[in-house]
Design a protein around this motif. Structure first.
Motif, PDB file in Angstrom:
ATOM      1  N   GLY A  76      50.737  58.241   8.458  1.00 22.07           N
ATOM      2  CA  GLY A  76      50.086  59.032   7.656  1.00 22.07           C
ATOM      3  C   GLY A  76      49.971  58.866   6.419  1.00 22.07           C
ATOM      4  N   ASP A  77      51.259  58.660   5.736  1.00 23.31           N
ATOM      5  CA  ASP A  77      51.404  58.558   4.125  1.00 23.31           C
ATOM      6  C   ASP A  77      50.817  57.436   3.854  1.00 23.31           C
ATOM      7  OD1 ASP A  77      53.153  60.996   4.408  1.00 23.31           O
ATOM      8  OD2 ASP A  77      54.940  59.768   4.340  1.00 23.31           O
ATOM      9  N   ARG A  78      50.698  56.287   4.437  1.00 23.81           N
ATOM     10  CA  ARG A  78      50.225  55.024   4.117  1.00 23.81           C
ATOM     11  C   ARG A  78      48.539  55.307   3.951  1.00 23.81           C
ATOM     12  NH1 ARG A  78      48.025  50.152   5.756  1.00 23.81           N
ATOM     13  NH2 ARG A  78      47.654  50.856   7.830  1.00 23.81           N
ATOM     14  N   ARG A  79      48.150  56.064   4.962  1.00 23.97           N
ATOM     15  CA  ARG A  79      46.564  56.179   4.893  1.00 23.97           C
ATOM     16  C   ARG A  79      46.263  57.348   3.729  1.00 23.97           C
ATOM     17  NH1 ARG A  79      44.489  56.612  11.219  1.00 23.97           N
ATOM     18  NH2 ARG A  79      45.653  54.873  12.090  1.00 23.97           N
ATOM     19  N   GLN A  80      47.079  58.322   3.478  1.00 20.78           N
ATOM     20  CA  GLN A  80      46.714  59.021   2.574  1.00 20.78           C
ATOM     21  C   GLN A  80      46.846  58.379   1.052  1.00 20.78           C
ATOM     22  OE1 GLN A  80      46.260  62.874   2.538  1.00 20.78           O
ATOM     23  NE2 GLN A  80      45.703  62.083   0.709  1.00 20.78           N
ATOM     24  N   ASN A  81      47.906  57.314   0.999  1.00 21.54           N
ATOM     25  CA  ASN A  81      47.628  56.428  -0.227  1.00 21.54           C
ATOM     26  C   ASN A  81      46.307  55.723  -0.446  1.00 21.54           C
ATOM     27  OD1 ASN A  81      50.142  57.187  -1.173  1.00 21.54           O
ATOM     28  ND2 ASN A  81      51.037  55.573   0.089  1.00 21.54           N
ATOM     29  N   LEU A  82      45.851  55.140   0.670  1.00 17.76           N
ATOM     30  CA  LEU A  82      44.370  54.641   0.908  1.00 17.76           C
ATOM     31  C   LEU A  82      43.316  55.587   0.287  1.00 17.76           C
ATOM     32  CD1 LEU A  82      45.063  52.483   4.305  1.00 17.76           C
ATOM     33  CD2 LEU A  82      45.050  51.844   1.672  1.00 17.76           C
ATOM     34  N   LEU A  83      43.529  56.931   0.945  1.00 18.76           N
ATOM     35  CA  LEU A  83      42.454  57.649   0.724  1.00 18.76           C
ATOM     36  C   LEU A  83      42.709  58.145  -0.589  1.00 18.76           C
ATOM     37  CD1 LEU A  83      40.243  59.807   1.871  1.00 18.76           C
ATOM     38  CD2 LEU A  83      42.081  61.321   2.614  1.00 18.76           C
ATOM     39  N   ASP A  84      43.733  58.195  -1.238  1.00 19.16           N
ATOM     40  CA  ASP A  84      43.733  58.564  -2.730  1.00 19.16           C
ATOM     41  C   ASP A  84      43.177  57.760  -3.756  1.00 19.16           C
ATOM     42  OD1 ASP A  84      45.102  61.023  -2.036  1.00 19.16           O
ATOM     43  OD2 ASP A  84      47.264  60.335  -2.405  1.00 19.16           O
ATOM     44  N   ASP A  85      43.310  56.557  -3.164  1.00 18.53           N
ATOM     45  CA  ASP A  85      42.679  55.328  -3.812  1.00 18.53           C
ATOM     46  C   ASP A  85      41.204  55.369  -3.962  1.00 18.53           C
ATOM     47  OD1 ASP A  85      43.113  52.643  -5.300  1.00 18.53           O
ATOM     48  OD2 ASP A  85      41.749  52.103  -3.482  1.00 18.53           O
ATOM     49  N   LEU A  86      40.623  55.848  -2.671  1.00 15.29           N
ATOM     50  CA  LEU A  86      39.359  55.804  -2.761  1.00 15.29           C
ATOM     51  C   LEU A  86      38.629  57.149  -3.553  1.00 15.29           C
ATOM     52  CD1 LEU A  86      38.345  55.380   1.023  1.00 15.29           C
ATOM     53  CD2 LEU A  86      37.590  54.348  -0.990  1.00 15.29           C
ATOM     54  N   VAL A  87      39.581  58.228  -3.646  1.00 14.37           N
ATOM     55  CA  VAL A  87      39.007  59.352  -4.511  1.00 14.37           C
ATOM     56  C   VAL A  87      39.122  58.653  -6.149  1.00 14.37           C
ATOM     57  CG1 VAL A  87      39.900  61.598  -5.146  1.00 14.37           C
ATOM     58  CG2 VAL A  87      40.106  61.189  -2.873  1.00 14.37           C
ATOM     59  N   THR A  88      40.136  57.995  -6.256  1.00 10.88           N
ATOM     60  CA  THR A  88      40.037  57.638  -7.780  1.00 10.88           C
ATOM     61  C   THR A  88      38.923  56.956  -7.938  1.00 10.88           C
ATOM     62  OG1 THR A  88      42.702  57.545  -7.731  1.00 10.88           O
ATOM     63  CG2 THR A  88      41.415  56.181  -9.452  1.00 10.88           C
ATOM     64  N   ARG A  89      38.420  55.584  -6.973  1.00  9.26           N
ATOM     65  CA  ARG A  89      37.513  55.067  -7.191  1.00  9.26           C
ATOM     66  C   ARG A  89      36.124  55.581  -7.235  1.00  9.26           C
ATOM     67  NH1 ARG A  89      38.073  50.161  -2.448  1.00  9.26           N
ATOM     68  NH2 ARG A  89      40.273  49.963  -2.601  1.00  9.26           N
ATOM     69  N   GLU A  90      35.908  56.584  -6.467  1.00  5.71           N
ATOM     70  CA  GLU A  90      34.780  57.714  -6.433  1.00  5.71           C
ATOM     71  C   GLU A  90      34.734  58.140  -7.901  1.00  5.71           C
ATOM     72  OE1 GLU A  90      32.832  61.660  -4.261  1.00  5.71           O
ATOM     73  OE2 GLU A  90      35.189  61.305  -4.441  1.00  5.71           O
ATOM     74  N   ARG A  91      35.874  58.912  -8.675  1.00  2.00           N
ATOM     75  CA  ARG A  91      35.817  59.432 -10.095  1.00  2.00           C
ATOM     76  C   ARG A  91      35.292  58.333 -10.875  1.00  2.00           C
ATOM     77  NH1 ARG A  91      41.473  62.518  -9.422  1.00  2.00           N
ATOM     78  NH2 ARG A  91      40.857  64.267  -7.872  1.00  2.00           N
ATOM     79  N   LEU A  92      35.842  57.144 -10.795  1.00  2.00           N
ATOM     80  CA  LEU A  92      35.531  56.129 -11.795  1.00  2.00           C
ATOM     81  C   LEU A  92      34.199  55.610 -11.941  1.00  2.00           C
ATOM     82  CD1 LEU A  92      38.523  53.639 -11.299  1.00  2.00           C
ATOM     83  CD2 LEU A  92      38.127  55.116 -13.516  1.00  2.00           C
ATOM     84  N   LEU A  94      31.618  57.661 -10.685  1.00  2.00           N
ATOM     85  CA  LEU A  94      30.899  58.756 -11.357  1.00  2.00           C
ATOM     86  C   LEU A  94      30.756  58.990 -12.533  1.00  2.00           C
ATOM     87  CD1 LEU A  94      29.261  61.076 -10.271  1.00  2.00           C
ATOM     88  CD2 LEU A  94      31.470  62.655 -10.069  1.00  2.00           C
ATOM     89  N   THR A  95      31.994  58.656 -13.207  1.00  2.00           N
ATOM     90  CA  THR A  95      32.122  58.620 -14.693  1.00  2.00           C
ATOM     91  C   THR A  95      31.188  57.477 -15.192  1.00  2.00           C
ATOM     92  OG1 THR A  95      34.467  59.366 -14.619  1.00  2.00           O
ATOM     93  CG2 THR A  95      33.897  58.368 -16.616  1.00  2.00           C
ATOM     94  N   SER A  96      31.396  56.138 -14.528  1.00  2.00           N
ATOM     95  CA  SER A  96      30.731  55.000 -14.888  1.00  2.00           C
ATOM     96  C   SER A  96      29.081  55.629 -14.945  1.00  2.00           C
ATOM     97  CB  SER A  96      30.787  53.896 -14.166  1.00  2.00           C
ATOM     98  OG  SER A  96      30.073  52.797 -14.639  1.00  2.00           O
ATOM     99  N   PHE A  97      28.862  56.018 -13.766  1.00  2.00           N
ATOM    100  CA  PHE A  97      27.440  56.476 -13.450  1.00  2.00           C
ATOM    101  C   PHE A  97      26.732  57.192 -14.773  1.00  2.00           C
ATOM    102  CE2 PHE A  97      24.242  59.212 -11.484  1.00  2.00           C
ATOM    103  CZ  PHE A  97      23.157  58.521 -11.349  1.00  2.00           C
ATOM    104  N   LYS A  98      27.548  58.187 -15.146  1.00  2.00           N
ATOM    105  CA  LYS A  98      27.151  59.458 -15.902  1.00  2.00           C
ATOM    106  C   LYS A  98      27.188  58.760 -17.440  1.00  2.00           C
ATOM    107  CE  LYS A  98      28.493  63.426 -13.222  1.00  2.00           C
ATOM    108  NZ  LYS A  98      29.401  64.487 -13.245  1.00  2.00           N
ATOM    109  N   GLU A 103      29.619  51.549 -20.957  1.00  2.00           N
ATOM    110  CA  GLU A 103      30.695  50.886 -19.850  1.00  2.00           C
ATOM    111  C   GLU A 103      31.938  50.421 -20.673  1.00  2.00           C
ATOM    112  OE1 GLU A 103      30.160  48.049 -16.353  1.00  2.00           O
ATOM    113  OE2 GLU A 103      29.178  47.591 -17.965  1.00  2.00           O
ATOM    114  N   PRO A 104      32.961  51.469 -20.699  1.00  2.00           N
ATOM    115  CA  PRO A 104      34.407  51.417 -21.128  1.00  2.00           C
ATOM    116  C   PRO A 104      35.024  50.037 -20.369  1.00  2.00           C
ATOM    117  CG  PRO A 104      34.196  53.588 -20.657  1.00  2.00           C
ATOM    118  CD  PRO A 104      32.859  52.762 -20.198  1.00  2.00           C
ATOM    119  N   ASP A 105      36.054  49.468 -20.947  1.00  2.00           N
ATOM    120  CA  ASP A 105      36.629  48.306 -20.542  1.00  2.00           C
ATOM    121  C   ASP A 105      37.057  48.556 -19.244  1.00  2.00           C
ATOM    122  OD1 ASP A 105      35.911  46.647 -22.554  1.00  2.00           O
ATOM    123  OD2 ASP A 105      37.614  46.698 -23.584  1.00  2.00           O
ATOM    124  N   LEU A 106      37.927  49.782 -19.038  1.00  2.00           N
ATOM    125  CA  LEU A 106      38.703  50.081 -17.896  1.00  2.00           C
ATOM    126  C   LEU A 106      37.538  50.433 -16.697  1.00  2.00           C
ATOM    127  CD1 LEU A 106      41.258  50.849 -16.556  1.00  2.00           C
ATOM    128  CD2 LEU A 106      40.755  53.210 -17.174  1.00  2.00           C
TER     129      LEU A 106
END
Length: 226
Positions: A76-92, A94-98, A103-106
Motif C-alpha cells: 500500500g505504501d509503495r502504491r501510494q508513492n507511485l500515486l504521489d508521483d502521478l499527482v506531481t506529474r499532473e501539477r507539472l 498543468l503548470t506547463s499548460f498554463k 517553458e521553464p527548464d524544470l
C-alpha cells in the motif's frame, strides 16, 4: 488470475500523462512557429480532465485495497508513492499548460522522454524500491501477482491450520463429554453401591439386635426353669 485493476489503471494513467506531455511540447512548438494551437489546446484540456479522473480512481482503488486488506501495508505504501508521483506529474503538466509557451527548464525536462536535460533532475523519475527499480509495468504487475499468489497461499495454509485446530477442538470436546459421562456413571454407581451398603449395614444391625434379644430371652427362661 485476473490482472490487478490498480496497476492496469496506473499504466493507462501514465500513458495519458505522457500523451499530455508530448502534446504540450507540440503546442509550444506550434506557438514558436506561429501556427494555430486551438485544436491542440482543446485536446490537452480534455486529456488533463481525463488524467484528473484517472488519478481520483487510483486513489479510490488504493483506499479499497488497503481497507479490505487485499494488499499488505508495505505494498500500500509503495502504491501510494507511485500515486504521489502521478499527482506531481499532473501539477507539472498543468503548470506547463498554463504557462502558454513559457517553458521553464524544470518543466521542460519533465516533458522530455529519456532523462534530464543538462543535469537538471527529471521530475518524472521517482525513487523506487530496489526490488522494482528498472522494471516495466508488465514486470511490476507480474511481481504483484506473485505477491498476491503468495498471500493467497499463506491464507490457504492459515485456513487449513485453523480448520485442523477446530477439528481437534471438537474431538477434544467430544472426548471430554465422553469422560464426563463416564464420571457421571461412576458417581451414580458409587452412590448406588453406597446406598446398598448402608441398607445391608442396617439389615445386619437389625439381625444382630434380634439375635442378641433372643439370646437374652433364652438365658432368662433357663434361669426361671431352675
Amino acid at each position: 488470475m485476473a490482472p490487478d485493476p490498480w496497476f492496469s489503471t496506473y499504466d493507462s494513467t501514465c500513458q495519458i500523462a505522457q500523451e499530455i506531455a508530448e502534446k504540450i511540447q507540440q503546442r509550444n512548438q506550434y506557438e514558436r512557429n506561429g501556427e494555430n494551437t486551438t485544436k491542440l489546446t482543446v485536446t490537452i484540456r480534455a486529456l488533463l480532465q481525463k488524467l484528473k479522473e484517472k488519478i481520483a480512481l487510483l486513489k479510490d482503488l488504493l483506499l479499497r485495497a488497503v481497507s479490505t486488506h487485499q494488499i499488505t501495508q508495505l505494498e500500500g505504501d509503495r502504491r501510494q508513492n507511485l500515486l504521489d508521483d502521478l499527482v506531481t506529474r499532473e501539477r507539472l503538466l498543468l503548470t506547463s499548460f498554463k504557462n502558454e509557451g513559457a517553458e521553464p527548464d524544470l518543466i521542460r525536462s519533465s516533458l522530455m522522454t529519456g532523462g534530464a536535460k543538462r543535469g537538471v533532475p527529471n521530475p518524472w523519475l521517482f525513487e523506487e524500491p530496489e526490488e522494482t527499480r528498472g522494471l516495466g509495468f508488465d514486470e511490476i504487475r507480474e511481481q504483484q501477482q506473485k505477491i498476491i499468489q503468495e498471500q493467497d497461499a499463506g491464507l490457504d495454509a492459515l485456513s487449513s491450520i485453523i480448520s485442523r485446530q477446530k477439528q481437534m477442538g471438537q474431538e477434544i470436546g467430544n472426548e471430554l463429554n465422553e469422560q464426563n459421562e463416564i464420571i457421571d456413571d461412576l458417581a451414580n454407581l458409587v452412590e448406588n453401591t453406597d446406598e446398598k451398603l448402608r441398607t445391608e449395614t442396617r439389615r445386619v444391625n437389625l439381625v444382630d439386635r434380634k439375635s442378641t434379644s433372643c439370646d437374652t430371652f433364652g438365658s432368662q427362661t433357663g434361669n426361671l426353669h431352675e
